[in-house]
Design an enzyme around this catalytic site. Structure first.
Site, PDB file in Angstrom:
ATOM      1  N   SER A 146       0.869  -1.187   0.000  1.00  0.00           N
ATOM      2  CA  SER A 146       0.000   0.000   0.000  1.00  0.00           C
ATOM      3  C   SER A 146       0.895   1.223   0.000  1.00  0.00           C
ATOM      4  O   SER A 146       2.074   1.151   0.396  1.00  0.00           O
ATOM      5  CB  SER A 146      -0.853   0.008   1.274  1.00  0.00           C
ATOM      6  OG  SER A 146      -1.474   1.261   1.476  1.00  0.00           O
ATOM      7  N   TYR A 159      -2.134  -1.365  10.553  1.00  0.00           N
ATOM      8  CA  TYR A 159      -2.105  -1.517   9.083  1.00  0.00           C
ATOM      9  C   TYR A 159      -0.800  -0.942   8.522  1.00  0.00           C
ATOM     10  O   TYR A 159      -0.122  -1.575   7.705  1.00  0.00           O
ATOM     11  CB  TYR A 159      -3.326  -0.788   8.506  1.00  0.00           C
ATOM     12  CG  TYR A 159      -3.531  -0.924   7.019  1.00  0.00           C
ATOM     13  CD1 TYR A 159      -4.391  -1.888   6.501  1.00  0.00           C
ATOM     14  CD2 TYR A 159      -2.900  -0.066   6.114  1.00  0.00           C
ATOM     15  CE1 TYR A 159      -4.611  -2.003   5.132  1.00  0.00           C
ATOM     16  CE2 TYR A 159      -3.113  -0.176   4.752  1.00  0.00           C
ATOM     17  CZ  TYR A 159      -3.976  -1.140   4.260  1.00  0.00           C
ATOM     18  OH  TYR A 159      -4.178  -1.242   2.897  1.00  0.00           O
TER      19      TYR A 159
HETATM   20  P1  NAD Z   1     -11.287  -6.291   0.801  1.00  0.00           P
HETATM   21  O1  NAD Z   1     -11.694  -6.088   2.208  1.00  0.00           O
HETATM   22  O2  NAD Z   1     -12.269  -5.988  -0.276  1.00  0.00           O
HETATM   23  O3  NAD Z   1     -10.732  -7.774   0.579  1.00  0.00           O
HETATM   24  C1  NAD Z   1      -9.835  -8.353   1.481  1.00  0.00           C
HETATM   25  C2  NAD Z   1      -9.999  -9.850   1.435  1.00  0.00           C
HETATM   26  O4  NAD Z   1      -9.092 -10.401   2.411  1.00  0.00           O
HETATM   27  C3  NAD Z   1     -11.422 -10.284   1.794  1.00  0.00           C
HETATM   28  O5  NAD Z   1     -11.918 -11.217   0.855  1.00  0.00           O
HETATM   29  C4  NAD Z   1     -11.245 -10.897   3.166  1.00  0.00           C
HETATM   30  O6  NAD Z   1     -12.178 -11.946   3.462  1.00  0.00           O
HETATM   31  C5  NAD Z   1      -9.806 -11.399   3.104  1.00  0.00           C
HETATM   32  N1  NAD Z   1      -9.298 -11.610   4.442  1.00  0.00           N
HETATM   33  C6  NAD Z   1      -9.358 -10.770   5.487  1.00  0.00           C
HETATM   34  N2  NAD Z   1      -8.921 -11.368   6.599  1.00  0.00           N
HETATM   35  C7  NAD Z   1      -8.558 -12.621   6.250  1.00  0.00           C
HETATM   36  C8  NAD Z   1      -8.055 -13.737   6.973  1.00  0.00           C
HETATM   37  N3  NAD Z   1      -7.882 -13.702   8.308  1.00  0.00           N
HETATM   38  N4  NAD Z   1      -7.772 -14.864   6.292  1.00  0.00           N
HETATM   39  C9  NAD Z   1      -7.993 -14.935   4.963  1.00  0.00           C
HETATM   40  N5  NAD Z   1      -8.493 -13.938   4.225  1.00  0.00           N
HETATM   41  C10 NAD Z   1      -8.779 -12.786   4.875  1.00  0.00           C
HETATM   42  O7  NAD Z   1      -9.971  -5.395   0.630  1.00  0.00           O
HETATM   43  P2  NAD Z   1      -9.175  -4.918  -0.671  1.00  0.00           P
HETATM   44  O8  NAD Z   1      -9.350  -3.456  -0.752  1.00  0.00           O
HETATM   45  O9  NAD Z   1      -9.462  -5.763  -1.827  1.00  0.00           O
HETATM   46  O10 NAD Z   1      -7.681  -5.152  -0.144  1.00  0.00           O
HETATM   47  C11 NAD Z   1      -6.857  -6.192  -0.613  1.00  0.00           C
HETATM   48  C12 NAD Z   1      -5.426  -5.842  -0.277  1.00  0.00           C
HETATM   49  O11 NAD Z   1      -5.085  -4.612  -0.901  1.00  0.00           O
HETATM   50  C13 NAD Z   1      -5.181  -5.655   1.224  1.00  0.00           C
HETATM   51  O12 NAD Z   1      -3.920  -6.189   1.580  1.00  0.00           O
HETATM   52  C14 NAD Z   1      -5.171  -4.155   1.356  1.00  0.00           C
HETATM   53  O13 NAD Z   1      -4.427  -3.744   2.461  1.00  0.00           O
HETATM   54  C15 NAD Z   1      -4.524  -3.754   0.057  1.00  0.00           C
HETATM   55  N6  NAD Z   1      -4.784  -2.366  -0.305  1.00  0.00           N
HETATM   56  C16 NAD Z   1      -6.066  -1.916  -0.435  1.00  0.00           C
HETATM   57  C17 NAD Z   1      -6.267  -0.592  -0.745  1.00  0.00           C
HETATM   58  C18 NAD Z   1      -7.631  -0.012  -0.875  1.00  0.00           C
HETATM   59  O14 NAD Z   1      -7.742   1.220  -0.918  1.00  0.00           O
HETATM   60  N7  NAD Z   1      -8.685  -0.803  -1.005  1.00  0.00           N
HETATM   61  C19 NAD Z   1      -5.180   0.274  -0.949  1.00  0.00           C
HETATM   62  C20 NAD Z   1      -3.892  -0.235  -0.816  1.00  0.00           C
HETATM   63  C21 NAD Z   1      -3.716  -1.548  -0.498  1.00  0.00           C
END
Ligand code: NAD
Length: 264
Positions: A146, A159
């Protein structure tokens, strides 16, 4: 020497490439799994959420349910997947969660959960798959970090600590395995249009003392020069690029997709 080493042009997602994507039940992980499944018939979707099964079915992938907040479950996941599918060629560490709270109020159990899911589980999975990658002389790890792996914002202590740790782990792993034809990179998006962001809006409004309707403009998009959220499929295409032949010399890198946030 393996076939992949002999033919650099084959160093991409062929139909028999085994790809493991964590947290692929929705959001960025789902987009990444979907993009890879369009190229390989051996994509493994894993998630704590059984909804991942429907995602896997829709894209012709396999589904393995696993809770990455449990160290033993992560060990079981890697040994089961390697036993069933053989060596993993491409690992996408994506699963994540957010908790918005000041450090002095941050729940200890939430701290532990976030560090385990977003830093320790990627370490455990890399530890499990790197030996196979090294042995076959080819492998790709893409860690979904991120912009918060590079800079901080208030109220997201666990985070941000986890993502900074993941960036450091990415660099270290890249140095360790480069000689074996394995690359390890991170993608560092700003805000991506997923439920993870949408679910923060109420918390951010409460903590900042502003209406929810103003959170996107005043908090989420405020630091970026490009005033839009990244779409999950854009992150997926970056991941595809990082495993492809034109990225052979890219390792230990942070691919920043933040609309100019960190350019200031
Ligand atoms: P999201 O919440 O839509 O999806 C996250 C997924 O991870 C979900 O399907 C959830 O069930 C799964 N998850 C959570 N805890 C878990 C566990 N204990 N075991 C197995 N699976 C688990 O989030 P997203 O936005 O798609 O984020 C995905 C990645 O991208 C993350 O690492 C997040 O930090 C990173 N990210 C997101 C953003 C953003 O703005 N959305 C920005 C930068 C980085």
């Amino acid at each position: 020497m393996t076939a992949r080493q002999e033919d650099p042009e084959s160093m991409t997602v062929a139909n028999d490439t085994t790809v493991l994507v964590t947290g692929a039940g929705r959001g960025i992980g789902e987009a990444v799994a979907t993009a890879f499944a369009a190229k390989s018939g051996r994509v493994i979707v894993t998630d704590i959420d059984p909804a991942g099964e429907a995602v896997a079915e829709a894209i012709g992938a396999a589904f393995v349910e696993a809770d990455l907040s449990d160290m033993d479950a992560v060990r079981n996941l890697s040994s089961r997947v390697i036993a069933d599918f053989g060596p993993i060629d491409i690992l996408i560490n994506n699963a994540g969660l957010q908790h918005v709270s000041a450090i002095d109020e941050f729940p200890d159990d939430m701290w532990s959960r976030i560090i385990q899911v977003m830093l320790t589980a990627p370490f455990q999975l890399m530890k499990a798959v790197l030996p196979g990658m090294k042995q076959q002389g080819w492998g790709r790890v893409v860690n979904i970090a991120s912009v918060h792996g590079l800079i901080a914002s208030p109220f997201k202590g666990a985070y941000i600590a986890a993502k900074h740790g993941l960036v450091g782990l990415t660099k270290t792993a890249a140095l360790e395995v480069a000689a074996y034809g394995v690359t390890v990179n991170a993608i560092c998006p700003g805000y991506v249009n997923t439920a993870l962001v949408r679910n923060q809006i109420a918390d951010l409004a409460r903590i900042r003392g502003i209406p929810e309707s103003e959170v996107v403009e005043r908090v989420i998009l405020e630091p970026a020069a490009v005033k839009r959220m990244v779409e999950p499929k854009e992150v997926a295409r970056m991941a595809l690029f990082l495993v492809g032949p034109d990225a052979r010399s890219i390792t230990g890198s942070m691919q920043v997709m933040d609309g100019g946030w960190t350019a200031r």
